[in-house]
Design a protein around this motif. Structure first.
Motif, PDB file in Angstrom:
ATOM      1  N   GLY A 253      65.820 -13.276  15.141  1.00 55.11           N
ATOM      2  CA  GLY A 253      65.211 -14.593  15.131  1.00 55.11           C
ATOM      3  C   GLY A 253      63.710 -14.619  15.329  1.00 55.11           C
ATOM      4  N   GLY A 254      63.171 -13.663  16.087  1.00 56.09           N
ATOM      5  CA  GLY A 254      61.740 -13.664  16.366  1.00 56.09           C
ATOM      6  C   GLY A 254      61.337 -14.756  17.343  1.00 56.09           C
ATOM      7  N   THR A 255      60.078 -14.729  17.753  1.00 58.42           N
ATOM      8  CA  THR A 255      59.564 -15.699  18.713  1.00 58.42           C
ATOM      9  C   THR A 255      58.661 -16.714  18.013  1.00 58.42           C
ATOM     10  OG1 THR A 255      57.689 -14.260  19.262  1.00 58.42           O
ATOM     11  CG2 THR A 255      59.669 -14.079  20.640  1.00 58.42           C
ATOM     12  N   SER A 256      58.329 -17.773  18.759  1.00 61.59           N
ATOM     13  CA  SER A 256      57.402 -18.790  18.260  1.00 61.59           C
ATOM     14  C   SER A 256      56.613 -19.341  19.438  1.00 61.59           C
ATOM     15  CB  SER A 256      58.160 -19.918  17.554  1.00 61.59           C
ATOM     16  OG  SER A 256      59.018 -20.576  18.459  1.00 61.59           O
ATOM     17  N   PRO A 257      55.429 -19.915  19.192  1.00 60.20           N
ATOM     18  CA  PRO A 257      54.583 -20.383  20.293  1.00 60.20           C
ATOM     19  C   PRO A 257      55.260 -21.386  21.223  1.00 60.20           C
ATOM     20  CG  PRO A 257      53.312 -20.274  18.270  1.00 60.20           C
ATOM     21  CD  PRO A 257      54.733 -20.006  17.886  1.00 60.20           C
ATOM     22  N   VAL A 258      56.166 -22.203  20.709  1.00 57.65           N
ATOM     23  CA  VAL A 258      56.797 -23.230  21.549  1.00 57.65           C
ATOM     24  C   VAL A 258      57.613 -22.610  22.679  1.00 57.65           C
ATOM     25  CG1 VAL A 258      58.923 -23.448  20.171  1.00 57.65           C
ATOM     26  CG2 VAL A 258      58.046 -25.423  21.439  1.00 57.65           C
TER      27      VAL A 258
ATOM     28  N   GLN B  43      56.921  -4.788  13.059  1.00 57.23           N
ATOM     29  CA  GLN B  43      56.877  -4.067  11.783  1.00 57.23           C
ATOM     30  C   GLN B  43      57.725  -2.801  11.861  1.00 57.23           C
ATOM     31  OE1 GLN B  43      52.670  -3.342  11.738  1.00 57.23           O
ATOM     32  NE2 GLN B  43      52.140  -5.415  11.125  1.00 57.23           N
ATOM     33  N   PRO B  44      58.315  -2.338  10.749  1.00 53.49           N
ATOM     34  CA  PRO B  44      58.321  -2.944   9.427  1.00 53.49           C
ATOM     35  C   PRO B  44      59.272  -4.140   9.351  1.00 53.49           C
ATOM     36  CG  PRO B  44      59.581  -0.911   9.414  1.00 53.49           C
ATOM     37  CD  PRO B  44      58.952  -1.009  10.768  1.00 53.49           C
ATOM     38  N   HIS B  45      58.895  -5.118   8.546  1.00 53.86           N
ATOM     39  CA  HIS B  45      59.626  -6.371   8.451  1.00 53.86           C
ATOM     40  C   HIS B  45      61.025  -6.160   7.867  1.00 53.86           C
ATOM     41  CE1 HIS B  45      60.668 -10.245   6.381  1.00 53.86           C
ATOM     42  NE2 HIS B  45      60.350 -10.692   7.573  1.00 53.86           N
ATOM     43  N   ALA B  46      62.015  -6.782   8.536  1.00 56.68           N
ATOM     44  CA  ALA B  46      63.417  -6.808   8.080  1.00 56.68           C
ATOM     45  C   ALA B  46      64.042  -5.420   8.004  1.00 56.68           C
ATOM     46  CB  ALA B  46      63.538  -7.522   6.736  1.00 56.68           C
ATOM     47  N   SER B  47      63.476  -4.453   8.711  1.00 55.88           N
ATOM     48  CA  SER B  47      63.999  -3.087   8.658  1.00 55.88           C
ATOM     49  C   SER B  47      65.276  -2.948   9.487  1.00 55.88           C
ATOM     50  CB  SER B  47      62.952  -2.106   9.178  1.00 55.88           C
ATOM     51  OG  SER B  47      63.503  -0.804   9.281  1.00 55.88           O
ATOM     52  N   LEU B  48      66.269  -2.278   8.901  1.00 57.02           N
ATOM     53  CA  LEU B  48      67.522  -1.988   9.597  1.00 57.02           C
ATOM     54  C   LEU B  48      67.560  -0.558  10.117  1.00 57.02           C
ATOM     55  CD1 LEU B  48      70.063  -3.677   7.124  1.00 57.02           C
ATOM     56  CD2 LEU B  48      68.754  -4.707   8.991  1.00 57.02           C
ATOM     57  N   ASN B  49      66.580   0.240   9.739  1.00 53.04           N
ATOM     58  CA  ASN B  49      66.559   1.641  10.147  1.00 53.04           C
ATOM     59  C   ASN B  49      66.268   1.768  11.643  1.00 53.04           C
ATOM     60  OD1 ASN B  49      67.028   2.527   7.507  1.00 53.04           O
ATOM     61  ND2 ASN B  49      64.831   2.508   7.024  1.00 53.04           N
ATOM     62  N   HIS B  50      67.073   2.565  12.326  1.00 57.84           N
ATOM     63  CA  HIS B  50      66.890   2.771  13.762  1.00 57.84           C
ATOM     64  C   HIS B  50      66.775   1.422  14.476  1.00 57.84           C
ATOM     65  CE1 HIS B  50      66.296   7.025  12.900  1.00 57.84           C
ATOM     66  NE2 HIS B  50      65.426   6.671  11.980  1.00 57.84           N
ATOM     67  N   ASN B  51      67.666   0.523  14.139  1.00 60.20           N
ATOM     68  CA  ASN B  51      67.654  -0.820  14.719  1.00 60.20           C
ATOM     69  C   ASN B  51      69.043  -1.102  15.281  1.00 60.20           C
ATOM     70  OD1 ASN B  51      67.255  -3.514  15.358  1.00 60.20           O
ATOM     71  ND2 ASN B  51      66.135  -3.967  13.480  1.00 60.20           N
ATOM     72  N   THR B  52      69.228  -0.781  16.550  1.00 57.12           N
ATOM     73  CA  THR B  52      70.497  -0.982  17.245  1.00 57.12           C
ATOM     74  C   THR B  52      70.217  -1.607  18.608  1.00 57.12           C
ATOM     75  OG1 THR B  52      70.552   1.131  18.440  1.00 57.12           O
ATOM     76  CG2 THR B  52      71.379   1.140  16.165  1.00 57.12           C
ATOM     77  N   THR B  53      71.267  -2.049  19.254  1.00 58.96           N
ATOM     78  CA  THR B  53      71.128  -2.630  20.596  1.00 58.96           C
ATOM     79  C   THR B  53      70.499  -1.625  21.558  1.00 58.96           C
ATOM     80  OG1 THR B  53      73.095  -3.972  20.180  1.00 58.96           O
ATOM     81  CG2 THR B  53      72.398  -3.736  22.468  1.00 58.96           C
TER      82      THR B  53
ATOM     83  N   LYS C 209      69.066 -16.653   2.601  1.00 60.26           N
ATOM     84  CA  LYS C 209      68.877 -18.080   2.860  1.00 60.26           C
ATOM     85  C   LYS C 209      70.194 -18.759   3.191  1.00 60.26           C
ATOM     86  CE  LYS C 209      64.726 -18.790   0.038  1.00 60.26           C
ATOM     87  NZ  LYS C 209      64.158 -19.521  -1.141  1.00 60.26           N
ATOM     88  N   GLU C 210      71.261 -18.406   2.490  1.00 65.08           N
ATOM     89  CA  GLU C 210      72.561 -19.026   2.757  1.00 65.08           C
ATOM     90  C   GLU C 210      73.094 -18.630   4.131  1.00 65.08           C
ATOM     91  OE1 GLU C 210      73.957 -21.342   1.149  1.00 65.08           O
ATOM     92  OE2 GLU C 210      72.762 -21.336  -0.684  1.00 65.08           O
ATOM     93  N   TRP C 211      72.918 -17.378   4.509  1.00 62.89           N
ATOM     94  CA  TRP C 211      73.344 -16.917   5.840  1.00 62.89           C
ATOM     95  C   TRP C 211      72.599 -17.688   6.922  1.00 62.89           C
ATOM     96  CZ3 TRP C 211      76.631 -12.874   7.643  1.00 62.89           C
ATOM     97  CH2 TRP C 211      76.468 -12.553   8.996  1.00 62.89           C
ATOM     98  N   SER C 212      71.304 -17.789   6.749  1.00 58.73           N
ATOM     99  CA  SER C 212      70.462 -18.458   7.737  1.00 58.73           C
ATOM    100  C   SER C 212      70.758 -19.956   7.801  1.00 58.73           C
ATOM    101  CB  SER C 212      68.992 -18.212   7.408  1.00 58.73           C
ATOM    102  OG  SER C 212      68.146 -18.735   8.388  1.00 58.73           O
ATOM    103  N   LEU C 213      70.969 -20.571   6.654  1.00 54.39           N
ATOM    104  CA  LEU C 213      71.230 -22.009   6.599  1.00 54.39           C
ATOM    105  C   LEU C 213      72.558 -22.363   7.254  1.00 54.39           C
ATOM    106  CD1 LEU C 213      70.306 -24.798   5.641  1.00 54.39           C
ATOM    107  CD2 LEU C 213      71.434 -24.324   3.449  1.00 54.39           C
TER     108      LEU C 213
ATOM    109  N   PRO D 239      61.444 -17.853   3.295  1.00 56.25           N
ATOM    110  CA  PRO D 239      61.820 -16.506   2.837  1.00 56.25           C
ATOM    111  C   PRO D 239      61.558 -15.400   3.852  1.00 56.25           C
ATOM    112  CG  PRO D 239      60.721 -17.700   1.080  1.00 56.25           C
ATOM    113  CD  PRO D 239      60.591 -18.548   2.315  1.00 56.25           C
ATOM    114  N   ILE D 240      60.402 -15.436   4.513  1.00 57.33           N
ATOM    115  CA  ILE D 240      60.073 -14.370   5.462  1.00 57.33           C
ATOM    116  C   ILE D 240      61.030 -14.410   6.653  1.00 57.33           C
ATOM    117  CG2 ILE D 240      58.309 -13.515   7.047  1.00 57.33           C
ATOM    118  CD1 ILE D 240      56.207 -14.476   5.048  1.00 57.33           C
ATOM    119  N   PHE D 241      61.252 -15.612   7.194  1.00 52.79           N
ATOM    120  CA  PHE D 241      62.179 -15.737   8.321  1.00 52.79           C
ATOM    121  C   PHE D 241      63.597 -15.366   7.914  1.00 52.79           C
ATOM    122  CE2 PHE D 241      65.424 -18.159  10.539  1.00 52.79           C
ATOM    123  CZ  PHE D 241      65.188 -17.775  11.858  1.00 52.79           C
ATOM    124  N   ALA D 242      64.086 -15.949   6.815  1.00 52.15           N
ATOM    125  CA  ALA D 242      65.485 -15.786   6.426  1.00 52.15           C
ATOM    126  C   ALA D 242      65.831 -14.332   6.141  1.00 52.15           C
ATOM    127  CB  ALA D 242      65.794 -16.652   5.205  1.00 52.15           C
TER     128      ALA D 242
END
Length: 321
Positions: A54-59, A83-93, A204-208, A229-232
């Protein structure tokens, strides 16, 4: 802040700017965005965002009294400004828990308060179970314990009965033969190079689908943001990746079974009664496993941290911590 009546709901603190922002380089080529705002000598609090992806936002800085807290936001691997954006490599809990600990060390913090909702509650609990001595408290919202039954509720039979029109749009994107496992169907389309041309559409459909059910009252602004697009792309790819792999946990009930490791850590659990994404049963079970925790079920609220009544309870909790 409004405090002129016992019935008045607390509102967010005024907008603030970070006094420090940088990227922390971690293993495997990932760079994690970390920012700090509020009081440099205040109580350290780590905002653990949801998703995953989800990422963060200023609010999100505004849940905390800036004169009291050293407010730390970070974007987990692959999302937000990391970075890198939307990367699944080496991305685990396990990678994310390690990143959190590396951030703590980099900022020379002895221990900190963790503030997390939805997936942020999952990750906060797992970090605290790994590093209880570094966790001075937990403020959790919209509890998600990464169990099969919870994913079945949202991606098979549960939320679909409350939001049938949004569900039909989400489900109809994949062939009928794959509709019995939508997590697997979407994950394939979000990660397999064969579907690269269609990837953004499925993202987009997953996110929506999630944005359509996140609030008690429809939120058109939230839904519009969800298909950016960048967020989704980051949100959908990373979330499907984690859910397909069952959060990379070793055991189905790992969080509840290890709740005893958190004994003595002050914990507040805030849960919307009509949360259609993470129903109150998980918050209730967690509170039973942590009898020292304070559970507040908010009568008129859904899943979002920005539901007025949940926002009120979260700010009351940070003020009291």
């Amino acid at each position: 802040m409004r405090a002129d009546s016992k019935l008045a709901l607390r509102t967010l603190y005024p907008p603030i700017q970070p006094y420090a922002a940088d990227w922390v380089t971690v293993e495997n080529g990932h760079r994690i965005y970390v920012e700090q705002s509020g009081a440099p000598d205040g109580i350290p609090v780590l905002f653990v965002h949801g998703g995953p992806g989800g990422g963060t936002s200023p609010v999100q800085r505004r849940f905390f009294n800036p004169r009291k807290y050293r407010i730390i936001l970070f974007d987990q691997r692959g999302c937000g400004k990391s970075q890198p954006h939307a990367s699944l490599n080496h991305n685990t809990t396990q990678h994310l828990i390690g990143d959190m600990e590396l951030i703590r060390e980099a900022l020379s913090i002895d221990n900190w308060l963790l503030f997390g909702g939805s997936w942020g509650s999952t990750l906060s609990l797992l970090y605290a179970q790994a590093y209880p001595e570094r966790t001075r408290g937990l403020i959790l919202r919209g509890i998600f314990l990464m169990r099969e039954r919870e994913m079945d509720w949202f991606y098979k039979d549960g939320t679909s009965r409350i939001f049938p029109e949004a569900w039909e749009q989400f489900r109809s994107m994949v062939p009928e033969g794959e509709q019995n496992d939508l997590i697997a169907a979407y994950y394939k389309r979000l990660s397999d190079p064969e579907f690269e041309k269609e990837r953004l559409q499925f993202a987009k459909e997953w996110s929506l689908w999630e944005a359509s059910s996140v609030t008690l009252m429809p939120d058109e602004e939230q839904q519009a943001h969800s298909v950016d697009p960048i967020f989704a792309l980051a949100f959908a790819r990373i979330e499907a990746h984690y859910f397909h792999n069952r959060g990379f946990l070793k055991r189905e009930n790992q969080i509840l079974e290890d709740a005893h490791k958190l004994n003595g850590i002050p914990t507040t659990i805030i849960q919307g009664r009509y949360d259609s994404i993470c129903p109150p049963s998980s918050a209730w079970e967690l509170a039973q496993a942590m009898p020292w925790a304070k559970l507040k079920i908010v009568p008129i609220a859904g899943h979002s941290a920005f539901e007025p009544a949940i926002q009120h309870e979260l700010i009351c909790a940070t003020d009291a911590a």
